[in-house]
Scaffold this motif. Structure first.
Motif: not given
Length: 256
Positions: A34-47, A59-69
């Motif tokens: 839930e802390e990644y909602v805005e960042e993910a939306a912004d990044l989605l457009e870039v991707l 492919l996500e390198l260093g994807s950690g706990g998957g909150s962005l994914a």
């Protein structure tokens, strides 16, 4: 809290850091989706717009706990990697429909390519020039010709500022976590900065323990990242996101 733990070497490799190993199960209470909602939306457009053509596999390198994914998996077929097995386990529990692999972002070679390759804030653990360039090489090696590599460091040397942050969450199982994060640059003449973390961890029975750890992260110039992308076969550019971060985009040049 044992005061001796404050003397933990800041040079501890990321894969051996306690927060990503024996404390990995606490990640959902430290940095949940839930802390990644805005960042993910912004990044989605870039991707989506980083390069022409298909943008189906990522492919996500260093994807950690998957909150962005968690927010990207509806838009891409995701392959998620991390060097810490404990974090891969947390990620798999959150994103079971994705492919999960243990691997170091500086050396991983899967023998296949993707439409997009993303290295988010984990790239900060490339704490020297050799590791940073090796991470770029890994990303480009897994990017199809005409596809795009997207790198999102927390900061570059031109934008770094000391900071503090606190937060944490309570879980449905009765556990809770609160943290303090403190960033500073102890030696402006080198290409690293320090991040100290202090955690209070409450078990379901009310028992509270404290942990602390110091991480050392890489700090490079904007032009360094652009140069590494160009040297590994990409047309490179950067854009600023709404939080003032440099987002580096490298489009892999097709072979002649």
């Amino acid at each position: 809290m044992d005061p001796r733990s404050a003397r933990l070497s800041p040079q501890t490799p990321a894969g051996e850091l306690k927060v990503y190993a024996e404390l990995a199960s606490w990640w959902p209470l430290w940095s949940p989706p839930e802390e990644y909602v805005e960042e993910a939306a912004d990044l989605l457009e870039v991707l989506r717009t980083a390069a022409e053509g298909s943008a189906r596999t990522l492919l996500e390198l260093g994807s950690g706990g998957g909150s962005l994914a968690f927010h990207l998996k509806a838009h891409f077929a995701l392959t998620l990697t991390d060097r810490a097995p404990g974090m891969v386990a947390v990620n798999r529990a959150l994103n079971p429909e994705c492919e999960h692999l243990v691997g170091d972002m500086t050396t991983l070679r899967l023998g296949r390519t993707f439409d997009r390759v993303l290295v988010y804030d984990a790239i900060m653990y490339a704490a020297d020039r050799a590791a940073a360039r090796a991470t770029v090489e890994t990303a480009v090696a897994h990017c199809r010709p005409g596809g795009a590599v997207v790198l999102v460091p927390d900061c570059v040397s031109e934008t770094f500022e000391p900071s503090t942050e606190c937060g944490g969450h309570d879980g449905a199982d009765g556990r809770g976590l609160r943290y303090l994060e403190w960033c500073w640059d102890a030696d402006p003449s080198d290409e690293r900065y320090e991040v100290a973390y202090a955690f209070l961890l409450r078990e379901a029975d009310g028992t509270i323990t404290a942990e602390q750890e110091i991480h050392r992260e890489g700090l490079f110039r904007r032009d360094d990242w652009l140069t590494w992308l160009r040297e590994t076969g990409c047309a490179a550019r950067s854009v600023r996101d709404q939080w003032g971060r440099e987002v580096f985009i490298g489009v892999r040049t097709p072979s002649p």
